[in-house]
Write an enzyme that holds these catalytic residues in place. Structure first.
Site, PDB file in Angstrom:
ATOM      1  N   HIS A 109       0.856  -1.275   0.028  1.00  0.00           N
ATOM      2  CA  HIS A 109      -0.048  -0.014   0.120  1.00  0.00           C
ATOM      3  C   HIS A 109       0.877   1.216   0.176  1.00  0.00           C
ATOM      4  O   HIS A 109       1.970   1.325   0.830  1.00  0.00           O
ATOM      5  CB  HIS A 109      -0.987  -0.027   1.093  1.00  0.00           C
ATOM      6  N   SER A 136       3.996   0.641   2.586  1.00  0.00           N
ATOM      7  CA  SER A 136       3.907  -0.418   3.613  1.00  0.00           C
ATOM      8  C   SER A 136       3.501  -1.795   3.004  1.00  0.00           C
ATOM      9  O   SER A 136       2.725  -1.692   2.095  1.00  0.00           O
ATOM     10  CB  SER A 136       2.382   0.068   4.681  1.00  0.00           C
TER      11      SER A 136
HETATM   12  C1  GAR Z   1       0.619   0.197  -6.223  1.00  0.00           C
HETATM   13  O1  GAR Z   1       1.158   1.677  -5.973  1.00  0.00           O
HETATM   14  C2  GAR Z   1       0.161  -0.208  -4.788  1.00  0.00           C
HETATM   15  O2  GAR Z   1       0.841   0.495  -3.819  1.00  0.00           O
HETATM   16  C3  GAR Z   1      -1.271   0.337  -5.026  1.00  0.00           C
HETATM   17  O3  GAR Z   1      -1.446   0.233  -6.547  1.00  0.00           O
HETATM   18  C4  GAR Z   1      -0.416   0.254  -7.323  1.00  0.00           C
HETATM   19  C5  GAR Z   1      -0.238  -0.662  -8.158  1.00  0.00           C
HETATM   20  O4  GAR Z   1       0.572  -0.363  -9.256  1.00  0.00           O
HETATM   21  N1  GAR Z   1      -2.301  -0.441  -4.128  1.00  0.00           N
HETATM   22  C6  GAR Z   1      -2.963   0.137  -3.384  1.00  0.00           C
HETATM   23  O5  GAR Z   1      -3.252   1.541  -3.763  1.00  0.00           O
HETATM   24  C7  GAR Z   1      -3.771  -0.607  -2.276  1.00  0.00           C
HETATM   25  N2  GAR Z   1      -4.665  -0.028  -1.492  1.00  0.00           N
HETATM   26  P1  GAR Z   1       1.123  -1.397 -10.250  1.00  0.00           P
HETATM   27  O6  GAR Z   1      -0.089  -1.855 -10.950  1.00  0.00           O
HETATM   28  O7  GAR Z   1       2.085  -0.629 -11.158  1.00  0.00           O
HETATM   29  O8  GAR Z   1       1.877  -2.707  -9.618  1.00  0.00           O
END
Ligand code: GAR
Length: 188
Positions: A109, A136
C-alpha cells in the site's frame, strides 16, 4: 520450488518486479498464476509476455464475491500456492478467500499505514500536506488496508505533485516487495 500467486488490477509494475525477481532467483519461488479482476488491464499482457499463467475474471459475471473467490481458492489449491501477493489488486478480500488463505496473503500500500487507507492514499496525503511519505506491506485481514504491518519504508517529499510521489514510491515498492517476499519465503 515454492509457488506464489500475484493478484493485480492495473498496470502491473509490481507484478513485473516480482516475476522478474523469481525468474532471476532473487525470490526462491515461481509465480504459479497472476489473478486479475479487470479484463483489459495492462498487467495481463505483461504476464503473458513473461510466460506467467493468468486467471482473468470479471466480478460482474458472478452472483457473489463468495462465488468467484471459491473459484480462485480452488485454483490456488491446485497450484499449491504458499503465498498470495496483492499488487494493486483493488478489491477487498472476502471471507471465502480469507478462510482458505488467511495468514498467507500480503498487500502493498502506498502510505505509511495506518495513515491514508483506501484507493486514493497518495492524493489524500498530498492534500494533507504530508512531508514524509512511505510504503507499507502488511498481512491481509478483513479490514480495508488493515492487518499487521510486515515492512515499511519512508521517503521525504516536500512538493505537491501526486504523480511524482507515485513515481518515487513505486521505485521503493519494487525493491521492498521483492525483499519482503524473499524474507517471508526464506523464513517458512
Ligand atoms: C501500487 O502503487 C500499490 O501500492 C497500489 O496500487 C499500485 C499498483 O501499481 N495499491 C493500493 O493502493 C492498495 N490499496 P502497479 O499495478 O504498477 O503494481
Amino acid at each position: 520450488m515454492k509457488q506464489i500467486a500475484v493478484f493485480a488490477s492495473g498496470t502491473g509494475t509490481n507484478f513485473v518486479a516480482i516475476a522478474k525477481a523469481c525468474a532471476e532467483g532473487r525470490i526462491p519461488a515461481r509465480v504459479a498464476v497472476m489473478v486479475c479482476d479487470k479484463p483489459g488491464a495492462a498487467v495481463i499482457d505483461r504476464a503473458r509476455e513473461m510466460g506467467v499463467e493468468t486467471f482473468v475474471f470479471d466480478p460482474h459475471g458472478y452472483t457473489s464475491k463468495a462465488a468467484y473467490e471459491q473459484e480462485i481458492a480452488a485454483l490456488l489449491d491446485e497450484k499449491k500456492v504458499e503465498l498470495v501477493c496483492l499488487a494493486g489488486y483493488m478489491r477487498i478480500v472476502g471471507e471465502t478467500l480469507l478462510r482458505a488463505y488467511g495468514g498467507r496473503i500480503i498487500n502493498i500500500h502506498p502510505s505509511l499505514l495506518p495513515a491514508f487507507k483506501g484507493a486514493h492514499a497518495i492524493e489524500q496525503a498530498v492534500a494533507y500536506g504530508v512531508k514524509v511519505y512511505g510504503i507499507s506491506i502488511h498481512w491481509v485481514d478483513d479490514q480495508l488496508d488493515g492487518g499487521k504491518i510486515i515492512a515499511q519504508r519512508a521517503f521525504p517529499y516536500e512538493g505537491s505533485d501526486p504523480e511524482e510521489v507515485h513515481r518515487l514510491g513505486q521505485k521503493i515498492e519494487h525493491e521492498l516487495y521483492v525483499e519482503t517476499i524473499n524474507k517471508l519465503l526464506c523464513e517458512r
